[in-house]
Every structure is written in C-alpha cells, then in structure tokens.
Design a protein around this motif. Structure first.
Motif, PDB file in Angstrom:
ATOM      1  N   LEU A 152       0.823  -1.207   0.000  1.00  0.00           N
ATOM      2  CA  LEU A 152       0.000   0.000   0.000  1.00  0.00           C
ATOM      3  C   LEU A 152       0.864   1.267   0.000  1.00  0.00           C
ATOM      4  N   PRO A 153       0.365   2.338  -0.626  1.00  0.00           N
ATOM      5  CA  PRO A 153       1.127   3.602  -0.691  1.00  0.00           C
ATOM      6  C   PRO A 153       1.009   4.401   0.613  1.00  0.00           C
ATOM      7  N   ILE A 154       1.723   3.954   1.653  1.00  0.00           N
ATOM      8  CA  ILE A 154       1.680   4.608   2.963  1.00  0.00           C
ATOM      9  C   ILE A 154       2.903   5.514   3.111  1.00  0.00           C
ATOM     10  N   ASP A 155       2.681   6.751   3.571  1.00  0.00           N
ATOM     11  CA  ASP A 155       3.785   7.708   3.750  1.00  0.00           C
ATOM     12  C   ASP A 155       4.330   7.716   5.167  1.00  0.00           C
ATOM     13  N   LYS A 156       3.471   7.392   6.150  1.00  0.00           N
ATOM     14  CA  LYS A 156       3.892   7.615   7.533  1.00  0.00           C
ATOM     15  C   LYS A 156       3.174   6.640   8.466  1.00  0.00           C
ATOM     16  N   LEU A 157       3.907   6.210   9.504  1.00  0.00           N
ATOM     17  CA  LEU A 157       3.325   5.414  10.578  1.00  0.00           C
ATOM     18  C   LEU A 157       3.290   6.250  11.845  1.00  0.00           C
TER      19      LEU A 157
END
Length: 716
Positions: free
Chosen positions: A630-635
């Motif tokens: 998935l295109p996740i930028d930040k946790l």
C-alpha cells in the motif's frame, strides 16, 4: 286428368285400409254396408293425408310423383310442381343408386325403410327418413306409397353429439390434467394424464380402490369429501390431498369432483392436478420469507410469530420465558476491512456456535445484520444466565479466515416475560437496551434489563437528535495539536481534532459523541465537514502569510469505504485551492487489512498528491504484508507504546522495531502521546524525529493555534 283421378281414388282406397286398421278398426265391418260410414271414413283419410306433418307421396311404377300432401311444401315445392316428375332428380348423386334399389324393392312388393339426403328447392341438403310401401290392387302392384320424415335437425343434433363426444374424448385423453370416474370406492375410468401423474398404467388403476394410493394421514379427509359429494352437501368441491405414486414417492393433488350418474348408478367424476411442485415452491417461498437467507435461521418475522405465540401460551399457563438479544462486537470493522464475504462466513460460523448453546425447543433467529436473538420458552433468569455464559464461552474461540485470526465477542441483553414486558415490541426494545448496556460496560458480557436503561436510552436518543442538529447549525469546530520536529523543536504540521461546541454544555470531547456518530452513520457527513474545514483554515493561514504546514485529518473506516471519498477530497482541494501536499489523511490500521478494497482508493489519493498515514499503528489487526503493497507515507506509533518508554523493555523493543521497519520501508514515523523529555531522548536515539503530545501542546482552538504557533513562526 282422368289418370290422376284414378290414382287419387286408388290412394284413397289404400289409405282407407290403413286408416281402418290403425284408427277405426271397430268400423271396418260396417264400411261396405253403410254409405254414411264410408263418407265419414273418407273424411278421416283426407285429414290423415292432408294434415299429416310428414310428407306422403304416391309414386307410379316409374318413380314419378302421382300425388302428394301439402307437407311437401316444407321442401319449398308446391304439389303441382312435383306431379309427374321422377324422384331421381331430387336425390343426391351419392345416394341415388341406393335409393333406387329401395324403390325397386317396393315395386317388387317389399316395404323398405332407409335414410338419404335430398335437395330442397333452395338447393339446401335435407336429411330424410323414408318408408316405401308397395300399393297392391287385386294382388297387383300399381305404385309405391311413400312416407317421408324430415330428420335434418335430428341428424344435426346427432352429428353434433358425436362431434362433441369426439372433442370431449380427445380433450380428456390428451389433457395434462388427470380425469377419473369413481364408483363404489373404485376407479372405473382414468385418462392417460392421471396415469402419468401416478406412475400406474390405466389397466392397473381401473378397479383399484382409491384408498390404496392415498397418503394414510389424508385418507379421512378424502373419505369425508367423497361422502359429502354423494350426499350433495356441497355440490362440486375442490380440495388437496397427498397421494402415493407407484414408486412410493409422495405427491400432492388438487382435486375437483362432482356427483354424476354413470351406467345408471351414482358415481363421482373429477379432475386431478399435480401441485407437488407448486406446494414445494410455496413451501420454499414461505421458508425464504421467514428465514434468513445466509444462516437459514428464523428471521425477525418468524421470531415475531413465535414470540407472540409464546406470550399467549405463557399467559395461559402462568409461566415465564426469556428473550436473549446479542450483537457481535466490532463486527462492522470486519465487514469494512476484510469485506462482506468474510463477514458472511463469520455470521454463519456464529450461527452454528449458537445452536450448540440451546435445546430443540429454543428458537434462534438472526434479527438483522450482526444481531441475533434467542427465545427461551419456559425459562427464567437463571437459565437465561446459563445460556448467555455458554454463548460467551463458545464465541471466545478465535475464528480463522483468509489466514487471519479473528476474535468476535458478543454483547448480550436479556429481557424476561412478564417482568420486563408483555408484548413483542416491549420485550425486543428492552432486550436491545440491555444489550447496549452490556456493550457500554466493555463488551463480551451480558446484562438484564432494568428501568434505569430507559433513561439512558432516552439520553442517547436526545444525543443523536442534538448531533444532527449540531451538523445543521455548524456547532462543530476543529482543534489542532501541533506536530513537532524533535531535532529543531519546530512545528511542521498539526492534527485536526473535531470538537462539539454545544450551546448549553460547552465543548464536548470526541469520546462522548464519536461512537454514537459511528453507529448512526453521522460520522460520514462529519468527516466530510472536517476535510473541507481543515483545507479552508489551512489555506487562510497561507493567504495570511504564515509558513505552510501539513494538516492531518482522521478518516473513519465507514467514511473511507464510501464510494465518493476521493471525489470529496478532490472537491475540497479544488474549492479551497490548497496544495495537496499540505493535506494528510490518517486511516486506521484495520482499514488496510482488506488490501484489495483499500488499495484502489489509496492509489487514487496518492495520485492526487495527498499524504497517507496509519494512525495508532500496532493496536489493530497487524499484518506486515499490506505495508509493502500500500502507498503509505507515515506510521504513527500509538501512545500506549510511548507511555511506557523508556523504562519498559518490551515497549522499547516494540517502538524500536516499528521505527526500524518504517525506515526500511522508506516511511516516516511519528510518535503520539509524548509527555516527557526522556521519551524525546529515547525517540531521537532510535531515529524517530517527529512527535506530538502534551509535552509540546494540547489540542488548541484555531485562534490559539494561530497565536501560539503560526505567528511565532513568523516572529510576530
């Protein structure tokens, strides 16, 4: 003329003989002796000859008309038109040879009877019955005496009857409907249709006693109706019964019968229709109408019927019963994150587990969605408690679907008749209230109804009304909690948090209304408002000359999976003119579980340029597989892990692992709930450079955030 007179005289003499034999035999001895009697007999003859409704004709030996009575006019001819004409001209060619043969027989001295067809003056065919009698005078034949009866209508009726009988027989023999005649309890006639339905041949059915193929339980009904029809109590009647085919399978007949006379004795004639398929279809439709399609449990409509029956029985027998109402905790998140196919499998498994908690007299129903009810006839609080405990125990075992292990717990409410209500609606409402009370106490427990729950329910109802009103009257505002760069101690962004500014109660925190908003679906318009408002306020700060910051907005699972989320975001950015880089959407970890459903929306949001972060990471249904897809930028590390740092080894290990994993996947990491400098030092030591929490600031109103941070960044 003299010849005609002679023939007439001869006819009179012959007629006198016939009349004398048939009508006035007592006068025969006196004819030759008494002239007066002769004249009287002559009048008799004239009446018999002239007024006879049948045509009477005398032919000479050549077959020509000599004399005729006026009855011949029914064929359109006058007597004068017929005199001296041969009869052959009036006979149809097909009959001429046969008629001529009969005439010759009469000429030879033998009387004959036959039927033939003639043409009347208009050219129409007429059917006639003919009697030819030879005329003897002194033992010599002088002509033929002919009597003609018009049988056209009779023949037509006869032909119509034959035709009708042929049509009837064809209709009966080829009918798909079974037809029978029963006499003395036995079949005396059956058509092929009935044979096909029953599996017997006609020969096997004829003479068979009807009781031999009727379903035993339905035999009294059949005998009763047979008796009624023989006694003419109901005339023709229709009813249903079950029959046994030759192969011993059971079928259902719809029978229509009435009393008739057959071969001089009373009988019953009727028709039979095989309605087995129709009855099975009706049964199936009824089952579908009263059962849940997914679990095959009774639905709420059948529950209403059974519960009302139980109320009536309990009142008559002065006994109690219990209604157990349960809801599956967090089931909506399973549907939202893993899809309805998995959700359906969960519901079917739950239904099977519930069956193991009750006996045969109890009724489990799927009331709707993830709600189930169990009717416990003849039960009081003690048994209801035992059943509830068994349900909690059975549902405590995890469910495994698509390599995911799911825990589904129930919240259970119980109402007991008559203490908690004496009607269906009251019992359902009170059991439902008790169930919501169990949910509010932490789920996975059961509660009995009590009167205080009514007050609480009214409060929640008022809350929902006020929430809707708050949306209409713009009573919601956004507060902003700064997000800080731990190395520079400068803010780079903020998380937008919704608050309710009630006109009487003041500011209401999210925990007091967000769960209700989720439950009622109001979270969707509230979420849309939050996105638009965050974009509007951010662009205002930029237009006022403040340095740009990224504003993150929380997105609920329900809002994320609505079909128009991307359009809403695009519309908000387009209308406000905000650069997409300055909008971040925070999604829950559970949303990402259903990769196939979520990836399309996330890719569309990435295309727009919006940033995506996963909020409260580590607290949901953790799966590392989705992080690489998935295109996740930040946790965002959940604050429950940060609170124990740096003193708890386990928390330290978890936080360190999340940070390393994020960096390896080229994601940024934000620590939530930072409250101490020790936590800051620990995070910096692990490579986490972004955080938010009360150490830096509590959530602030727009004006406070602007004054304390935005202006400060400009040195104002």
């Amino acid at each position: 003329m003299e010849e005609i007179t002679l023939w007439v005289g001869l006819a009179i003499e012959i007629a006198l003989i016939i009349v004398t034999m048939l009508i006035i035999s007592s006068h025969l001895r006196n004819i030759s002796k008494n002239k007066t009697n002769f004249q009287l007999n002559e009048q008799y003859y004239k009446s018999l000859f002239e007024e006879n409704p049948d045509a009477i004709i005398i032919f000479d030996l050549d077959g020509k008309f000599v004399v005729a009575n006026k009855a011949v006019t029914i064929y359109g001819y006058s007597v004068e038109e017929l005199i001296d004409k041969p009869f052959a001209g009036f006979i149809l060619p097909k009959d001429l040879e046969r008629v001529t043969g009969h005439f010759i027989e009469a000429v030879e001295g033998r009387a004959t009877n036959y039927e033939c067809t003639i043409l009347d003056k208009e050219g129409f065919q007429r059917e006639i019955s003919v009697t030819n009698i030879p005329i003897f005078v002194n033992s010599q034949i002088y002509g033929v005496y002919t009597i003609i009866k018009d049988i056209t209508e009779h023949k037509k009726a006869q032909n119509d009857l034959v035709e009708a009988e042929a049509k009837y027989r064809s209709l009966i023999e080829n009918s798909l409907v079974g037809v029978y005649i029963m006499q003395d309890g036995k079949l005396v006639y059956v058509n092929p249709g009935l044979c096909e339905m029953s599996g017997y041949t006609c020969e096997e059915l004829i003479g068979l006693n009807v009781a031999d193929f009727i379903y035993p339980e339905d035999l009294p009904l059949v005998n009763e109706n047979i008796l009624k029809r023989f006694n003419n109590e109901t005339g023709a009647i229709k009813y249903e019964y079950r029959a046994i085919r030759k192969d011993q399978s059971v079928i259902t007949f719809e029978l229509y019968g009435s009393k008739i006379v057959y071969h001089g004795r009373d009988a019953i004639i009727g028709t039979v229709i095989d309605i087995t398929e129709r009855k099975n279809t009706e049964k199936m439709i009824k089952h579908m109408a009263y059962h849940d399609q997914l679990t095959d449990l009774p639905n709420r409509y059948l529950l209403r019927e059974k519960l009302n029956e139980t109320i009536t029985d309990s009142k008559q027998n002065n006994c109690n019963f219990a209604l157990v109402f349960l809801d599956l905790d967090r089931f909506k998140s399973i549907n939202d994150t893993m899809g309805h196919e998995v959700g359906d499998q969960v519901l079917m498994e739950i239904a099977e587990r519930l069956k193991a908690c009750v006996n045969d007299k109890d009724i489990i129903s799927r009331y709707g969605g993830d709600e189930f009810s169990i009717l416990l006839p003849g039960s009081e609080e003690q048994r209801a408690s035992i059943v509830a405990q068994q349900i909690i125990a059975k549902l405590s075992y995890p469910l495994t679907f698509q390599h995911h292990e799911l825990m589904v717990t129930p919240s259970i409410g119980i109402a007991v008749f008559p203490t908690h209500g004496e009607s269906f609606d009251t019992l359902i409402k009170n059991a439902d209230l008790a169930m919501y009370h169990a949910k509010s106490l932490g789920r996975n427990n059961f509660q009995f109804f009590n009167k205080e729950l009514n007050k609480k329910a009214q409060h929640e109802l008022d809350m929902e009304v006020n929430l809707r009103k708050a949306l209409e009257q713009n009573q919601f505002v956004l507060f902003y909690q700064p997000q800080v760069n731990l190395e520079t101690n400068e803010i780079y962004g903020a998380e937008a948090l919704i608050r309710w500014t009630h006109p009487e109660k003041g500011i209401i925190p999210p925990a007091a209304f967000i769960p209700l908003a989720e439950e009622t679906g109001l979270i969707i318009p509230m979420g849309e408002w939050a996105i638009r408002t965050a974009c509007q306020e951010n662009i205002k700060w930029q237009e006022a000359g403040y340095s740009p910051v990224t504003i993150s907005v929380n997105i609920s699972a329900k809002q994320f999976f609505q079909s128009n989320l991307v359009e809403i975001v695009e519309s908000a950015l387009r209308e406000t003119g905000l650069n997409p880089n300055y909008l971040e959407l925070e999604i829950t970890e559970s949303i990402t579980m259903d990769v196939e459903r979520s990836i399309t929306t996330l890719l569309e949001l990435q295309r727009i340029g919006v940033k995506i972060s996963i909020d409260d990471f580590g607290t949901g249904y953790s799966s590392l597989n989705y992080l690489k897809r998935l295109p996740i930028d930040k946790l965002k590390i959940d604050q429950s892990f940060i609170q124990e740092c740096p003193h708890d080894i386990n928390s330290n290990t978890l936080v360190r692992t999340i940070i390393i994993m994020a960096h390896l996947l080229r994601m940024k990491v934000v620590a939530e709930g930072v409250e101490t400098e020790e936590q800051v030092s620990f995070l910096l030591g692990q490579g986490c450079k972004e955080a938010q929490g009360y150490l830096f600031s509590k959530p602030l109103s727009v004006s406070e955030f602007e004054t304390k941070y935005m202006r400060k960044r400009l040195g104002k």
